[in-house]
Design a protein around this motif. Structure first.
Motif, PDB file in Angstrom:
ATOM      1  N   PRO A  13      24.853  48.029  39.644  1.00 45.16           N
ATOM      2  CA  PRO A  13      25.386  49.200  40.347  1.00 45.16           C
ATOM      3  C   PRO A  13      26.912  49.132  40.445  1.00 45.16           C
ATOM      4  O   PRO A  13      27.493  48.049  40.485  1.00 45.16           O
ATOM      5  N   ASN A  14      27.541  50.265  40.523  1.00 43.90           N
ATOM      6  CA  ASN A  14      28.993  50.367  40.480  1.00 43.90           C
ATOM      7  C   ASN A  14      29.623  50.043  41.843  1.00 43.90           C
ATOM      8  O   ASN A  14      30.203  50.901  42.495  1.00 43.90           O
ATOM      9  N   TYR A  15      29.486  48.806  42.275  1.00 43.46           N
ATOM     10  CA  TYR A  15      30.089  48.330  43.510  1.00 43.46           C
ATOM     11  C   TYR A  15      30.760  47.004  43.243  1.00 43.46           C
ATOM     12  O   TYR A  15      30.271  46.200  42.456  1.00 43.46           O
ATOM     13  N   LYS A  16      31.865  46.784  43.933  1.00 35.05           N
ATOM     14  CA  LYS A  16      32.568  45.504  43.827  1.00 35.05           C
ATOM     15  C   LYS A  16      31.815  44.466  44.638  1.00 35.05           C
ATOM     16  O   LYS A  16      31.420  44.709  45.781  1.00 35.05           O
ATOM     17  N   GLU A  17      31.613  43.295  44.063  1.00 33.79           N
ATOM     18  CA  GLU A  17      30.864  42.247  44.757  1.00 33.79           C
ATOM     19  C   GLU A  17      31.534  41.822  46.052  1.00 33.79           C
ATOM     20  O   GLU A  17      30.845  41.566  47.041  1.00 33.79           O
ATOM     21  N   ASP A  18      32.882  41.760  46.082  1.00 31.47           N
ATOM     22  CA  ASP A  18      33.539  41.327  47.312  1.00 31.47           C
ATOM     23  C   ASP A  18      33.319  42.332  48.447  1.00 31.47           C
ATOM     24  O   ASP A  18      33.170  41.956  49.606  1.00 31.47           O
ATOM     25  N   TYR A  19      33.237  43.603  48.114  1.00 28.46           N
ATOM     26  CA  TYR A  19      32.954  44.644  49.100  1.00 28.46           C
ATOM     27  C   TYR A  19      31.521  44.491  49.632  1.00 28.46           C
ATOM     28  O   TYR A  19      31.286  44.554  50.848  1.00 28.46           O
ATOM     29  N   ASN A 145      38.670  50.012  51.097  1.00 26.31           N
ATOM     30  CA  ASN A 145      39.491  50.966  50.362  1.00 26.31           C
ATOM     31  C   ASN A 145      40.925  50.997  50.890  1.00 26.31           C
ATOM     32  O   ASN A 145      41.875  51.095  50.099  1.00 26.31           O
ATOM     33  N   ALA A 146      41.094  50.881  52.201  1.00 33.69           N
ATOM     34  CA  ALA A 146      42.435  50.859  52.780  1.00 33.69           C
ATOM     35  C   ALA A 146      43.215  49.624  52.330  1.00 33.69           C
ATOM     36  O   ALA A 146      44.427  49.678  52.132  1.00 33.69           O
ATOM     37  N   SER A 147      42.506  48.509  52.168  1.00 34.14           N
ATOM     38  CA  SER A 147      43.180  47.275  51.744  1.00 34.14           C
ATOM     39  C   SER A 147      43.663  47.342  50.293  1.00 34.14           C
ATOM     40  O   SER A 147      44.527  46.570  49.898  1.00 34.14           O
ATOM     41  N   LEU A 148      43.111  48.261  49.521  1.00 32.99           N
ATOM     42  CA  LEU A 148      43.515  48.404  48.122  1.00 32.99           C
ATOM     43  C   LEU A 148      44.816  49.192  47.988  1.00 32.99           C
ATOM     44  O   LEU A 148      45.468  49.148  46.958  1.00 32.99           O
TER      45      LEU A 148
END
Length: 149
Positions: A13-19, A145-148
């Motif tokens: 799935p299109n999600y970042k593992e760290d998230y 998302n804010a941290s990016l």
């Protein structure tokens, strides 16, 4: 301790593992527990059906199967999650994929945290906990998302 993600018979799935890690860690911490060894295996309906038949003797599709290796306050387990079911459930329930993904993702952890869903009363409590988890998912997503930026 670690949370790992794998894909069997599907694309990841299109999600970042760290998230996803942050969300799962936050959910477990919200219940005053510790992260142990957790493996999420994202898979197809057919892959999960075979596990359901082989290990649980259930001949039907399901969205998630959780194998519990919890010891005390340390949350560990293998969580098999059918992405096909998540897509179909989202359509049936008229919710977006991400909300249903968050619900099912959290459902596995909630089982490891001791929540059940066999009786009507248990299912009502589980649904309430899932709603709280979806809110946490959204909060963690916003922070991520804010941290990016």
């Amino acid at each position: 301790m670690a949370i790992e993600f794998f894909a069997e018979d599907i694309d990841f799935p299109n999600y970042k593992e760290d998230y996803l890690n942050k969300f799962i860690e936050s959910l477990i911490a919200s219940k005053k527990r510790q992260v142990g060894e957790i493996s999420y295996i994202f898979c197809s309906d057919d892959y999960l059906l075979k596990i359901n038949i082989d290990y649980l003797q259930h001949d039907y599709y399901t969205d998630i199967i959780t194998f519990d290796y919890v010891e005390g306050d340390v949350i560990s387990g293998d969580v098999f999650m059918s992405i096909d079911r998540v897509v179909d459930n989202a359509d049936i329930l008229k919710v977006d994929f991400e909300s249903e993904f968050a619900r099912v993702l959290s459902h596995g952890i909630l089982h490891l945290l001791g929540f059940k869903d066999k009786t009507d009363e248990e299912a009502a409590i589980m649904r309430s906990e899932e709603e709280k988890a979806i809110s946490l998912f959204e909060k963690v997503k916003g922070e991520y998302n804010a941290s990016l930026n």
